[in-house]
Design an enzyme around this catalytic site. Structure first.
Site, short mmCIF file in Angstrom:
data_model
loop_
_atom_site.label_atom_id
_atom_site.label_comp_id
_atom_site.label_asym_id
_atom_site.label_seq_id
_atom_site.Cartn_x
_atom_site.Cartn_y
_atom_site.Cartn_z
N ASN A 107 0.82 -1.22 0.00
CA ASN A 107 0.00 0.00 0.00
C ASN A 107 0.85 1.26 0.00
O ASN A 107 0.42 2.30 -0.51
CB ASN A 107 -0.95 -0.01 1.20
CG ASN A 107 -2.04 -1.05 1.04
OD1 ASN A 107 -2.80 -1.04 0.08
ND2 ASN A 107 -2.09 -2.00 1.96
N ASP A 188 -9.53 -7.19 -9.58
CA ASP A 188 -8.85 -5.91 -9.38
C ASP A 188 -7.41 -5.93 -9.90
O ASP A 188 -6.73 -4.90 -9.87
CB ASP A 188 -8.88 -5.50 -7.91
CG ASP A 188 -8.18 -6.50 -6.99
OD1 ASP A 188 -7.52 -7.44 -7.50
OD2 ASP A 188 -8.30 -6.35 -5.76
N HIS A 191 -4.90 -8.47 -6.19
CA HIS A 191 -4.93 -9.50 -5.15
C HIS A 191 -4.95 -10.89 -5.76
O HIS A 191 -5.80 -11.18 -6.61
CB HIS A 191 -6.13 -9.30 -4.23
CG HIS A 191 -6.08 -8.03 -3.46
ND1 HIS A 191 -6.65 -6.86 -3.92
CD2 HIS A 191 -5.51 -7.74 -2.26
CE1 HIS A 191 -6.43 -5.90 -3.03
NE2 HIS A 191 -5.74 -6.41 -2.01
#
Length: 219
Positions: A107, A188, A191
């Site tokens: 992140n 997405d 993941h």
């Protein structure tokens, strides 16, 4: 009189030994050492069932192979290295882990945070975990190509740099063997899908197994 005293002393010792053995038999078994995974959504089974995630698979493998660890998944979706560092003292205090697997940084990269900040946070996590008596494994990840070659390479190299500097074990990439093939990822494209979680575990296992010690029981 001396003979009587000696007999009494022997009796006292015998009673003490019997009592000590009884207390040992009644004492609860020691809790197994904790293995903490400090990660983000990649370790929190985002988008799949928890039991399908690589951390749950790790727990099963440890049990099957006779390693006496309890796995604590302290992973939070969306977590950054700074967030993991902030949470770490509480995790260490509560779990007192023998091992800490650090899977953080994805992140940070997706938000374009400075690589120097990522490295500083990872180093601090290692230092705090080792100060608490834990062995540490750093698990690296990779960025999508659209972040540019310079940033992508600096991000990739940051995990190895911290591991070398702090002299801890390293898994260069959690995604080894699955990226960049799109069919291995969820919709997405970030993941990993449930079907490749076993490969993620195999990647982590290569770095983790040397830190586990001998199994507590044979297979």
């Amino acid at each position: 009189m001396n003979l009587a005293r000696r007999r009494l002393a022997r009796l006292v010792i015998l009673i003490a030994l019997v009592g000590a053995r009884a207390l040992a038999a009644d004492a609860p078994p020691a809790a197994p050492p904790a293995l903490v995974v400090l990660g983000d959504s990649l370790s929190a089974a985002y988008g799949i069932r928890v039991e399908e995630g690589w951390v749950a698979l790790l727990e099963r493998r440890l049990a099957e192979q006779g390693y006496g660890y309890r796995v604590v998944n302290a992973s939070v979706s969306g977590e950054t290295s700074a967030g993991g560092l902030a949470r770490l003292p509480r995790v260490l205090e509560r779990q007192r882990p023998a091992l800490v697997v650090v899977e953080l940084g994805g992140n940070d990269g997706l938000r374009g945070l400075p690589i120097t900040e990522l490295k500083r946070n990872l180093a601090a996590i290692v230092d705090e975990a080792r100060a608490a008596g834990a062995r540490v494994l750093i698990v690296g990840t990779v960025m999508p190509n659209n972040y540019g070659p310079e940033y992508t390479e600096r991000y990739r190299a940051s995990f190895a740099a911290v591991a070398k500097e702090r002299r801890v074990a390293l898994v260069p990439s959690l995604f080894a063997g699955i990226a960049p093939e799109e069919q291995n990822f969820q919709a997405d494209h970030l993941h990993p899908a449930a079907r490749v979680q076993g490969q993620l575990l195999d990647n982590v296992w290569k770095g983790l197994k040397p830190l586990l010690g001998a199994p507590v029981r044979g297979r």
